[in-house]
Motif scaffolding. Sequence first.
Motif, PDB file in Angstrom:
ATOM      1  N   UNK A  70      51.413  36.901 158.485  1.00  0.00           N
ATOM      2  CA  UNK A  70      50.460  36.715 159.585  1.00  0.00           C
ATOM      3  C   UNK A  70      49.999  38.076 160.108  1.00  0.00           C
ATOM      4  N   UNK A  71      50.937  38.993 160.235  1.00  0.00           N
ATOM      5  CA  UNK A  71      50.610  40.326 160.732  1.00  0.00           C
ATOM      6  C   UNK A  71      49.608  41.023 159.813  1.00  0.00           C
ATOM      7  N   UNK A  72      49.726  40.775 158.512  1.00  0.00           N
ATOM      8  CA  UNK A  72      48.849  41.481 157.565  1.00  0.00           C
ATOM      9  C   UNK A  72      47.388  41.098 157.749  1.00  0.00           C
ATOM     10  N   UNK A  73      47.125  39.919 158.325  1.00  0.00           N
ATOM     11  CA  UNK A  73      45.729  39.528 158.565  1.00  0.00           C
ATOM     12  C   UNK A  73      45.304  39.789 160.018  1.00  0.00           C
ATOM     13  N   UNK A  74      46.193  40.351 160.824  1.00  0.00           N
ATOM     14  CA  UNK A  74      45.828  40.806 162.174  1.00  0.00           C
ATOM     15  C   UNK A  74      45.035  42.107 162.083  1.00  0.00           C
ATOM     16  N   UNK A  75      44.385  42.454 163.180  1.00  0.00           N
ATOM     17  CA  UNK A  75      43.641  43.718 163.210  1.00  0.00           C
ATOM     18  C   UNK A  75      44.556  44.876 162.794  1.00  0.00           C
ATOM     19  N   UNK A  76      44.140  45.686 161.810  1.00  0.00           N
ATOM     20  CA  UNK A  76      45.023  46.744 161.290  1.00  0.00           C
ATOM     21  C   UNK A  76      45.411  47.786 162.349  1.00  0.00           C
TER      22      UNK A  76
ATOM     23  N   UNK B  58      43.334  27.997 164.978  1.00  0.00           N
ATOM     24  CA  UNK B  58      42.974  27.483 166.305  1.00  0.00           C
ATOM     25  C   UNK B  58      44.209  27.376 167.198  1.00  0.00           C
ATOM     26  N   UNK B  59      45.190  28.234 166.931  1.00  0.00           N
ATOM     27  CA  UNK B  59      46.442  28.194 167.697  1.00  0.00           C
ATOM     28  C   UNK B  59      46.172  28.477 169.174  1.00  0.00           C
ATOM     29  N   UNK B  60      45.238  29.405 169.450  1.00  0.00           N
ATOM     30  CA  UNK B  60      44.880  29.691 170.847  1.00  0.00           C
ATOM     31  C   UNK B  60      43.695  28.847 171.304  1.00  0.00           C
ATOM     32  N   UNK B  61      42.697  28.684 170.411  1.00  0.00           N
ATOM     33  CA  UNK B  61      41.431  28.059 170.833  1.00  0.00           C
ATOM     34  C   UNK B  61      41.477  26.544 170.842  1.00  0.00           C
ATOM     35  N   UNK B  62      42.467  25.951 170.188  1.00  0.00           N
ATOM     36  CA  UNK B  62      42.494  24.503 170.013  1.00  0.00           C
ATOM     37  C   UNK B  62      42.810  23.719 171.279  1.00  0.00           C
ATOM     38  N   UNK B  63      42.684  22.410 171.165  1.00  0.00           N
ATOM     39  CA  UNK B  63      43.018  21.474 172.246  1.00  0.00           C
ATOM     40  C   UNK B  63      42.169  21.712 173.493  1.00  0.00           C
ATOM     41  N   UNK B  64      40.904  22.101 173.273  1.00  0.00           N
ATOM     42  CA  UNK B  64      39.924  22.088 174.359  1.00  0.00           C
ATOM     43  C   UNK B  64      39.723  23.381 175.107  1.00  0.00           C
ATOM     44  N   UNK B  65      40.528  24.388 174.849  1.00  0.00           N
ATOM     45  CA  UNK B  65      40.488  25.607 175.676  1.00  0.00           C
ATOM     46  C   UNK B  65      39.082  26.209 175.772  1.00  0.00           C
ATOM     47  N   UNK B  66      38.290  26.146 174.660  1.00  0.00           N
ATOM     48  CA  UNK B  66      36.972  26.792 174.686  1.00  0.00           C
ATOM     49  C   UNK B  66      35.849  25.833 175.087  1.00  0.00           C
ATOM     50  N   UNK B  67      36.181  24.563 175.332  1.00  0.00           N
ATOM     51  CA  UNK B  67      35.154  23.579 175.674  1.00  0.00           C
ATOM     52  C   UNK B  67      35.250  22.365 174.773  1.00  0.00           C
TER      53      UNK B  67
ATOM     54  N   UNK C 251      36.640  32.646 169.581  1.00  0.00           N
ATOM     55  CA  UNK C 251      37.392  33.490 170.517  1.00  0.00           C
ATOM     56  C   UNK C 251      38.553  34.148 169.773  1.00  0.00           C
ATOM     57  N   UNK C 252      38.550  35.477 169.736  1.00  0.00           N
ATOM     58  CA  UNK C 252      39.727  36.190 169.247  1.00  0.00           C
ATOM     59  C   UNK C 252      40.629  36.430 170.449  1.00  0.00           C
ATOM     60  N   UNK C 253      41.881  35.980 170.365  1.00  0.00           N
ATOM     61  CA  UNK C 253      42.765  36.014 171.530  1.00  0.00           C
ATOM     62  C   UNK C 253      43.488  37.334 171.687  1.00  0.00           C
ATOM     63  N   UNK C 254      44.744  37.364 171.277  1.00  0.00           N
ATOM     64  CA  UNK C 254      45.599  38.522 171.528  1.00  0.00           C
ATOM     65  C   UNK C 254      45.102  39.789 170.837  1.00  0.00           C
TER      66      UNK C 254
ATOM     67  N   UNK D 121      44.046  38.191 165.650  1.00  0.00           N
ATOM     68  CA  UNK D 121      45.496  38.086 165.845  1.00  0.00           C
ATOM     69  C   UNK D 121      45.969  36.752 165.272  1.00  0.00           C
ATOM     70  N   UNK D 122      46.988  36.789 164.426  1.00  0.00           N
ATOM     71  CA  UNK D 122      47.457  35.558 163.790  1.00  0.00           C
ATOM     72  C   UNK D 122      48.964  35.399 163.829  1.00  0.00           C
ATOM     73  N   UNK D 123      49.653  36.262 164.579  1.00  0.00           N
ATOM     74  CA  UNK D 123      51.096  36.104 164.684  1.00  0.00           C
ATOM     75  C   UNK D 123      51.833  37.362 164.284  1.00  0.00           C
ATOM     76  N   UNK D 124      53.145  37.329 164.421  1.00  0.00           N
ATOM     77  CA  UNK D 124      53.964  38.536 164.298  1.00  0.00           C
ATOM     78  C   UNK D 124      54.822  38.596 163.043  1.00  0.00           C
ATOM     79  N   UNK D 125      54.895  37.526 162.267  1.00  0.00           N
ATOM     80  CA  UNK D 125      55.629  37.619 161.004  1.00  0.00           C
ATOM     81  C   UNK D 125      54.757  38.403 160.017  1.00  0.00           C
ATOM     82  N   UNK D 126      55.356  38.873 158.905  1.00  0.00           N
ATOM     83  CA  UNK D 126      54.640  39.874 158.114  1.00  0.00           C
ATOM     84  C   UNK D 126      53.352  39.373 157.459  1.00  0.00           C
TER      85      UNK D 126
END
Length: 441
Positions: free
Chosen positions: A170-176, A263-272, A231-234, A163-168
Amino acid sequence: MSSMDGLGPLGVTGLDGPDWAELLGYDAGHVWHPYAPLPSASPALPVDSAEGVRLRLAGGREVIDAMSSWWAAIWGYRHPALDAAVTGQLQHLAHVMFGGLTHVPAIELARRLASMMPPGLDRVFFADSGSVSVEVALKACLQYQRNLGHAGRGKFLALAGGYHGDTFGAMSVCDPVGGMHHLFASFLPRQVFLPRPPAGEGVDPSWESAARSLAAEHAGDIAAVVAEPVVQGAGGMWLYDPGYVRVLREIADEHGALLVLDEIATGFGRTGPLWACLSAGVSPDIMCVGKALTGGYLSLAAMICTKEVALTVSGGEAGALVHGPTFMANPLACAAALASTGLLLTLDWPRDIARLEAGLREALTPARRLPGVVDVRCHGAIGVVQMDHPVDVSAATAAALALGVWIRPFRDLVYTMPPYICDDDEVAQIGAAVVAAAKAA
Ligand SMILES: *Cc1c(COP(=O)(O)O)cnc(C)c1O
């Protein structure tokens, strides 16, 4: 003040407080919520205020925010350092255009981020949301390749389940499938997808050989490899071995592609570790950060790249990175981000992440024995219960609320990523609520 006159600031508390019945009626009929129909199918919960890890609902009830407002509010709400940073900045400058002008919060935040990044990443583009930072990253990759004489490299190699976002872009590289690409097939660019890295320790050799041959097949078309590390988030709250990130780095290097890590979701320490890619010992050419960047206060993200990428992108026909949002580097957001990253540099949050991981592991264990549960997984300050069916979101949410906890399940997942400042009792309460939600789901 009447909330009906349409002029008064809504939510202003009069003697009797806001007229929530009226406000919620308008909300349900006129205001879009994320991934929701309009009129809405189920009413949203009214939040009056928040402090520490608790949301104060209309009527005065308090519940723990076990979602950290979607990965963002890592220090909870109304943190004194963040409040002070934003109100202090407000005395100087709320916003100014970034074209041709600059300001202290942007410069100092760029310097701060560069000092925190894996080696080599020290050129910063501030975007106004995570999705836009991904758009900018993709655009930078295309301009980079074009300026090296590879204008034909117009595709990206991404991971299924991402998942990389909702604009087109970014969406194109999200899970199809998860990203419902078929709805937008006539418009959406088509990318090349590697299978989702399987769970378990180490790198699965059959995944690796399939990935390497798919990459080789498309080598001349690929501008960059794009992935959320570890970690794959959304896209499904999926955990995978850091070894796969090393394989992605090798694949990119082998074929002259860049490596973009989201690292929009995983960054700033969330995963350790501060960045999930550090657990793989991999440094990307471009990293995207957002969400927790401002501690959840304001919308801000960044695309951070190497000097080599910046110089190459800046050459060529355009002579510039072709992007520039109106609210680029908003000073209030940069001030909040300086305060939040300042806390990361001074507090012992790695100890808290380890504590949260241990607490969630223990508290979520009973979920393993529930009917309908197929997997329970924890990593860093993330806890996930996966069901064998789509979650009944209203029932699951109500079960958690009954135990004083706010969660927001999606698809077959009941999950939590609590604020780093939750104490042990709060972590146990969150765990119990997630188990109760899984039972009700
Ligand atoms: C949330 C998210 C985004 C999109 O960020 P927005 O600020 O919602 O546009 C992109 N990538 C990842 C990994 C995310 O979790």
